[in-house]
Design an enzyme around this catalytic site. Structure first.
Site, PDB file in Angstrom:
ATOM      1  N   LYS A  41     146.088 102.074 -37.424  1.00 29.51           N
ATOM      2  CA  LYS A  41     145.682 103.456 -37.498  1.00 29.51           C
ATOM      3  C   LYS A  41     144.264 103.588 -38.052  1.00 29.51           C
ATOM      4  CE  LYS A  41     149.529 104.015 -39.878  1.00 29.51           C
ATOM      5  NZ  LYS A  41     150.923 103.636 -39.931  1.00 29.51           N
ATOM      6  N   GLY A  42     143.770 102.471 -38.606  1.00 32.57           N
ATOM      7  CA  GLY A  42     142.506 102.491 -39.341  1.00 32.57           C
ATOM      8  C   GLY A  42     141.299 103.003 -38.574  1.00 32.57           C
ATOM      9  N   GLU A  97     136.922  99.134 -34.185  1.00 24.57           N
ATOM     10  CA  GLU A  97     137.712  98.692 -35.341  1.00 24.57           C
ATOM     11  C   GLU A  97     137.157  99.303 -36.623  1.00 24.57           C
ATOM     12  OE1 GLU A  97     140.304  97.975 -36.518  1.00 24.57           O
ATOM     13  OE2 GLU A  97     140.721  95.858 -36.847  1.00 24.57           O
ATOM     14  N   ASP A  98     138.034  99.480 -37.588  1.00 22.78           N
ATOM     15  CA  ASP A  98     137.598 100.045 -38.865  1.00 22.78           C
ATOM     16  C   ASP A  98     136.832  99.019 -39.699  1.00 22.78           C
ATOM     17  OD1 ASP A  98     139.864  98.473 -39.294  1.00 22.78           O
ATOM     18  OD2 ASP A  98     140.958  99.977 -40.450  1.00 22.78           O
ATOM     19  N   ASP A 101     137.358  91.675 -41.372  1.00 13.76           N
ATOM     20  CA  ASP A 101     137.578  90.959 -42.627  1.00 13.76           C
ATOM     21  C   ASP A 101     137.642  89.461 -42.296  1.00 13.76           C
ATOM     22  OD1 ASP A 101     138.200  90.731 -45.351  1.00 13.76           O
ATOM     23  OD2 ASP A 101     140.327  91.086 -45.056  1.00 13.76           O
ATOM     24  N   PHE A 150     137.932  95.670 -51.829  1.00 12.53           N
ATOM     25  CA  PHE A 150     138.930  96.383 -51.044  1.00 12.53           C
ATOM     26  C   PHE A 150     138.531  97.851 -50.961  1.00 12.53           C
ATOM     27  CE2 PHE A 150     142.849  98.376 -49.744  1.00 12.53           C
ATOM     28  CZ  PHE A 150     143.276  97.489 -48.769  1.00 12.53           C
ATOM     29  N   VAL A 151     138.325  98.324 -49.749  1.00  7.04           N
ATOM     30  CA  VAL A 151     137.835  99.692 -49.560  1.00  7.04           C
ATOM     31  C   VAL A 151     138.887 100.582 -48.904  1.00  7.04           C
ATOM     32  CG1 VAL A 151     135.381  99.134 -49.526  1.00  7.04           C
ATOM     33  CG2 VAL A 151     136.705  98.974 -47.402  1.00  7.04           C
ATOM     34  N   ASP A 157     143.293 102.364 -45.425  1.00  4.79           N
ATOM     35  CA  ASP A 157     144.336 102.739 -46.388  1.00  4.79           C
ATOM     36  C   ASP A 157     144.579 101.702 -47.461  1.00  4.79           C
ATOM     37  OD1 ASP A 157     145.599 100.842 -44.506  1.00  4.79           O
ATOM     38  OD2 ASP A 157     147.430 101.318 -45.596  1.00  4.79           O
ATOM     39  N   ARG A 163     143.656 107.359 -46.207  1.00  3.89           N
ATOM     40  CA  ARG A 163     143.010 107.311 -44.887  1.00  3.89           C
ATOM     41  C   ARG A 163     142.165 108.559 -44.634  1.00  3.89           C
ATOM     42  NH1 ARG A 163     145.278 103.112 -41.892  1.00  3.89           N
ATOM     43  NH2 ARG A 163     147.473 102.682 -42.240  1.00  3.89           N
TER      44      ARG A 163
HETATM   45  P1  IMP Z   1     141.290  90.779 -40.499  1.00  4.76           P
HETATM   46  O1  IMP Z   1     142.312  90.496 -39.436  1.00  4.76           O
HETATM   47  O2  IMP Z   1     141.438  89.895 -41.695  1.00  4.76           O
HETATM   48  O3  IMP Z   1     139.860  90.786 -39.964  1.00  4.76           O
HETATM   49  O4  IMP Z   1     141.639  92.199 -41.095  1.00  4.76           O
HETATM   50  C1  IMP Z   1     141.356  93.339 -40.441  1.00  4.76           C
HETATM   51  C2  IMP Z   1     142.309  94.439 -40.846  1.00  4.76           C
HETATM   52  O5  IMP Z   1     142.737  94.321 -42.193  1.00  4.76           O
HETATM   53  C3  IMP Z   1     141.592  95.751 -40.758  1.00  4.76           C
HETATM   54  O6  IMP Z   1     141.737  96.314 -39.479  1.00  4.76           O
HETATM   55  C4  IMP Z   1     142.260  96.566 -41.831  1.00  4.76           C
HETATM   56  O7  IMP Z   1     143.385  97.205 -41.298  1.00  4.76           O
HETATM   57  C5  IMP Z   1     142.686  95.561 -42.870  1.00  4.76           C
HETATM   58  N1  IMP Z   1     141.703  95.476 -43.977  1.00  4.76           N
HETATM   59  C6  IMP Z   1     140.836  94.481 -44.243  1.00  4.76           C
HETATM   60  N2  IMP Z   1     140.080  94.734 -45.314  1.00  4.76           N
HETATM   61  C7  IMP Z   1     140.482  95.951 -45.754  1.00  4.76           C
HETATM   62  C8  IMP Z   1     140.052  96.791 -46.835  1.00  4.76           C
HETATM   63  O8  IMP Z   1     139.150  96.499 -47.628  1.00  4.76           O
HETATM   64  N3  IMP Z   1     140.695  97.985 -46.955  1.00  4.76           N
HETATM   65  C9  IMP Z   1     141.687  98.379 -46.112  1.00  4.76           C
HETATM   66  N4  IMP Z   1     142.106  97.641 -45.084  1.00  4.76           N
HETATM   67  C10 IMP Z   1     141.514  96.427 -44.902  1.00  4.76           C
HETATM   68 MG    MG Z   2     142.708  97.939 -38.826  1.00  4.46          MG
END
Ligand code: IMP
Ligand code: MG
Length: 172
Positions: A41-42, A97-98, A101, A150-151, A157, A163
Site C-alpha cells: 500500500k506504500g 515504489e515508496d 531498502d 526507519f521512516v 507505515d 501512512r
Molecule cells: P526491500 O524489499 O528491503 O527493498 O523493502 C522495501 C519495502 O520495505 C518497502 O516497499 C516498504 O514497504 C518497506 N520498508 C523499507 N524501509 C522502510 C521504512 O523505513 N519505513 C517503512 N517501510 C519500509
Molecule cells: Mg512498499
C-alpha cells in the site's frame, strides 16, 4: 502506544520533488502512454500525486507484495497478495515504489513483470536507502536518498499506522 515522530522531509519538499519527477517522466514518455504500477500500500500516495502532475496519458494498476512483517526489519520472504488486473504486454511500464531498502521487493517485482513482456520497464522510487542494499536495482529516478533510518508518512507505515502523514518522518 504513540511513537514520537520528527520531520525528515517536509510536505512542501516532497510535493515539489514529486512535481519535478512527474515533469521529467512526462518528457521521457512524450507521445506515449505510461502505465504506472504501484506496489500496495506504500506507493499509493506517491503514485497519486505523481499521476496528477503528469502531462502524458497515464493508466495505472496495482500489485500487492508482502516482504515485511509488522516490525521494522525485513522478514526476508516475499509473497504476491494481489496480481495485476491488466495485461502489460507491449506497454511502457513504470513501477512506482515508496522506498528502496534491501532491494529484495523490487528485484522480485522486476523479474515478475519482465516475464510479462512489457514494451519497456522502469522503476522509480520516492525514497532510497542506498546503505541497506543487498540486491542491485536499476533505478530510473529517485525522489530522495535518505540515511538508514526507519521512516513513516506519505504512504509508509509502522505497523500500518502513519501512512496518512503528508510528510516523511522518522520514528524516534
Ligand atoms: P526491500 O524489499 O528491503 O527493498 O523493502 C522495501 C519495502 O520495505 C518497502 O516497499 C516498504 O514497504 C518497506 N520498508 C523499507 N524501509 C522502510 C521504512 O523505513 N519505513 C517503512 N517501510 C519500509
Ligand atoms: Mg512498499
Amino acid at each position: 502506544m504513540e511513537e514520537k515522530i520528527s520531520v525528515l522531509i517536509s510536505e512542501e519538499e516532497v510535493e515539489n520533488r514529486i512535481k519535478e519527477m512527474a515533469e521529467q517522466l512526462s518528457k521521457m514518455y512524450k507521445g506515449g502512454t505510461v502505465h504506472l504500477i504501484g506496489i500496495l500500500k506504500g506507493s499509493v500516495m506517491f503514485l497519486a500525486r505523481l499521476a496528477m502532475h503528469m502531462t502524458v496519458p497515464v493508466t495505472m494498476d496495482f500489485i500487492s507484495i508482502s516482504s515485511y512483517g509488522n516490525g521494522t526489519s525485513s522478514s526476508g520472504t516475499i509473497n504476491m497478495k494481489k496480481e495485476l488486473d491488466q495485461d502489460i504486454e507491449g506497454k511502457e511500464v513504470v513501477i512506482v515504489e515508496d522506498i528502496l531498502d534491501s532491494g529484495r521487493t523490487l528485484n522480485y517485482v522486476m523479474a515478475y513483470l519482465k516475464s510479462k513482456n512489457p514494451e519497456s520497464l522502469k522503476v522509480i522510487t520516492l525514497l532510497d536507502k542506498p546503505e541497506r542494499r543487498v540486491f542491485e536495482v536499476d533505478l530510473a529516478m529517485t525522489g530522495f536518498q535518505i540515511p538508514d533510518r526507519f521512516v513513516v508518512g506519505y504512504g509508509l507505515d509502522y505497523a500500518e499506522k502513519y501512512r496518512n502523514l503528508p510528510y516523511i518522518g522518522v520514528l524516534d
